[in-house]
Each structure stands twice: as C-alpha cells, then as structure tokens.
Scaffold this motif. Sequence first.
Motif, PDB file in Angstrom:
ATOM      1  N   UNK A  45       0.847  -1.192   0.000  1.00 34.32           N
ATOM      2  CA  UNK A  45       0.000   0.000   0.000  1.00 34.32           C
ATOM      3  C   UNK A  45       0.884   1.244   0.000  1.00 34.32           C
ATOM      4  N   UNK A  46       0.329   2.318  -0.532  1.00 32.35           N
ATOM      5  CA  UNK A  46       1.042   3.587  -0.633  1.00 32.35           C
ATOM      6  C   UNK A  46       0.443   4.558   0.372  1.00 32.35           C
ATOM      7  N   UNK A  47       1.274   5.020   1.294  1.00 26.91           N
ATOM      8  CA  UNK A  47       0.850   5.956   2.330  1.00 26.91           C
ATOM      9  C   UNK A  47       1.640   7.245   2.191  1.00 26.91           C
ATOM     10  N   UNK A  48       1.072   8.345   2.664  1.00 26.12           N
ATOM     11  CA  UNK A  48       1.798   9.611   2.651  1.00 26.12           C
ATOM     12  C   UNK A  48       1.920  10.140   4.073  1.00 26.12           C
ATOM     13  N   UNK A  49       3.146  10.534   4.399  1.00 20.93           N
ATOM     14  CA  UNK A  49       3.439  11.088   5.716  1.00 20.93           C
ATOM     15  C   UNK A  49       4.044  12.476   5.518  1.00 20.93           C
ATOM     16  N   UNK A  50       4.056  13.256   6.594  1.00 20.83           N
ATOM     17  CA  UNK A  50       4.636  14.594   6.450  1.00 20.83           C
ATOM     18  C   UNK A  50       5.153  15.130   7.777  1.00 20.83           C
ATOM     19  N   UNK A  51       6.077  16.053   7.628  1.00 23.91           N
ATOM     20  CA  UNK A  51       6.540  16.902   8.727  1.00 23.91           C
ATOM     21  C   UNK A  51       6.404  18.308   8.186  1.00 23.91           C
ATOM     22  N   UNK A  52       5.441  19.028   8.712  1.00 24.67           N
ATOM     23  CA  UNK A  52       5.096  20.348   8.194  1.00 24.67           C
ATOM     24  C   UNK A  52       4.843  20.250   6.689  1.00 24.67           C
ATOM     25  N   UNK A  53       5.632  20.910   5.847  1.00 21.05           N
ATOM     26  CA  UNK A  53       5.362  20.896   4.403  1.00 21.05           C
ATOM     27  C   UNK A  53       6.155  19.829   3.655  1.00 21.05           C
ATOM     28  N   UNK A  54       7.013  19.101   4.338  1.00 23.26           N
ATOM     29  CA  UNK A  54       7.789  18.033   3.700  1.00 23.26           C
ATOM     30  C   UNK A  54       6.967  16.751   3.688  1.00 23.26           C
ATOM     31  N   UNK A  55       6.589  16.293   2.496  1.00 19.67           N
ATOM     32  CA  UNK A  55       5.762  15.094   2.344  1.00 19.67           C
ATOM     33  C   UNK A  55       6.622  13.972   1.773  1.00 19.67           C
ATOM     34  N   UNK A  65       1.725  -2.240   9.578  1.00 21.34           N
ATOM     35  CA  UNK A  65       1.477  -0.842   9.939  1.00 21.34           C
ATOM     36  C   UNK A  65       2.764  -0.076   9.718  1.00 21.34           C
ATOM     37  N   UNK A  66       2.646   1.191   9.410  1.00 22.60           N
ATOM     38  CA  UNK A  66       3.813   2.033   9.228  1.00 22.60           C
ATOM     39  C   UNK A  66       4.373   2.434  10.581  1.00 22.60           C
ATOM     40  N   UNK A  67       5.663   2.257  10.772  1.00 28.86           N
ATOM     41  CA  UNK A  67       6.348   2.709  11.979  1.00 28.86           C
ATOM     42  C   UNK A  67       6.787   4.146  11.700  1.00 28.86           C
ATOM     43  N   UNK A  68       6.060   5.095  12.258  1.00 27.51           N
ATOM     44  CA  UNK A  68       6.314   6.508  11.971  1.00 27.51           C
ATOM     45  C   UNK A  68       7.714   6.942  12.392  1.00 27.51           C
ATOM     46  N   UNK A  69       8.186   6.414  13.499  1.00 25.24           N
ATOM     47  CA  UNK A  69       9.522   6.776  13.987  1.00 25.24           C
ATOM     48  C   UNK A  69      10.600   6.310  13.003  1.00 25.24           C
ATOM     49  N   UNK A  70      10.484   5.071  12.530  1.00 23.30           N
ATOM     50  CA  UNK A  70      11.462   4.542  11.569  1.00 23.30           C
ATOM     51  C   UNK A  70      11.345   5.247  10.215  1.00 23.30           C
ATOM     52  N   UNK A  71      10.124   5.575   9.817  1.00 20.73           N
ATOM     53  CA  UNK A  71       9.922   6.279   8.548  1.00 20.73           C
ATOM     54  C   UNK A  71      10.548   7.678   8.612  1.00 20.73           C
ATOM     55  N   UNK A  72      10.358   8.363   9.718  1.00 20.88           N
ATOM     56  CA  UNK A  72      10.957   9.692   9.892  1.00 20.88           C
ATOM     57  C   UNK A  72      12.479   9.591   9.816  1.00 20.88           C
ATOM     58  N   UNK A  73      13.013   8.612  10.503  1.00 22.59           N
ATOM     59  CA  UNK A  73      14.472   8.399  10.508  1.00 22.59           C
ATOM     60  C   UNK A  73      14.982   8.138   9.087  1.00 22.59           C
ATOM     61  N   UNK A  74      14.302   7.260   8.356  1.00 22.72           N
ATOM     62  CA  UNK A  74      14.711   6.928   6.989  1.00 22.72           C
ATOM     63  C   UNK A  74      14.612   8.133   6.054  1.00 22.72           C
ATOM     64  N   UNK A  75      13.656   9.017   6.329  1.00 20.72           N
ATOM     65  CA  UNK A  75      13.455  10.203   5.492  1.00 20.72           C
ATOM     66  C   UNK A  75      14.323  11.376   5.937  1.00 20.72           C
ATOM     67  N   UNK A  76      15.036  11.210   7.054  1.00 20.56           N
ATOM     68  CA  UNK A  76      15.870  12.291   7.557  1.00 20.56           C
ATOM     69  C   UNK A  76      15.071  13.412   8.201  1.00 20.56           C
TER      70      UNK A  76
END
Length: 153
Positions: A45-55, A65-76
């Motif tokens: 599945x394709x999910x979209x996450x963001x930090x402020x305006x960075x998607x 389930x998406x691990x938000x902490x690991x996803x944030x880390x991988x995205x920097x």
Amino acid sequence: MTPAIRYLQMSQIPFDSHSYHCEVSEDFGRHAADQLGLPAEVVYKTLLIHQEKQVVVAVIPVDCHLNLKEAAKAAGLKKVEMLKPADAERLTGYKVGGISPFAQKKKLPTLLDSRALAQEKILVSGGKRGLSVGLTPADLVRSLGATVAPIAE
C-alpha cells in the motif's frame, strides 16, 4: 489508462496489471490481496506522511502498519504524521485506495519497506481502485529513487 500505467510504459519498466472488483471503502490493500488471491506480503500500500510541508511517500506491505519513527528516521526528518486523506488526494492526483507511488502530481521522496527485497515481485496500486501493477522491487527503487528501510511493523 492511468498516469501510473503511462509512466511505467514510457519508462519501459516491465510490469503486469491485475484488475479486481473493489467493493470496500477502507483497508483497500488487504481487499486487493484477497480479491487477487495473493499473499498479503506481496501486495503493498502507498501511504503519505509529512513533517510540516515536507511530504514523503511510504510503500509497505498491506498486512503491516507504518512505523512513523522509523519512517521519519529513513526520510531524515524529526517526527512525521500521516497526511490527511483529502490532502493526499490533492497532492498525488489519485483517490485514496488507488494512490500509486508512480506518476504523482508532484515528485516526492519515496520509502520502500525493506521486506520488499525478499520478494521476486510486489504489487502496488496502478493508479485507481481495483487496479494493481506487479513489478520487481529493484525496478520500483530504481525508477523512483526510493530509499529502502525497515519502516513497517
């Protein structure tokens, strides 16, 4: 023909398409796996996450389930949250349940869960509900410049 299918064809990325009758309004990925008679670990599945305006786009198995902490880390990024469905539709040009990682309105950084590399082929949305495309994880990574990381649990 969806923008995702056109993109794959124009990019000469080998894929196969899988159509099914979509009759749900949530958990689209698991429904796709059931309708296609495929194990959930090959349907993504394709999910979209963001930090402020960075998607960022996150592609994970439908049974995870998406691990938000690991996803944030991988995205920097420091901390991310799920993008609201209406914002995801506006940003990608696709309807929820049919958001493809390919040919979105805006090119976004993409994360692919590392479990994908164990599969010969994975299925992702083809750009509309009831349509999936199968391709190798390597082709997805190469065509999108995706980062592979353990982002699912």
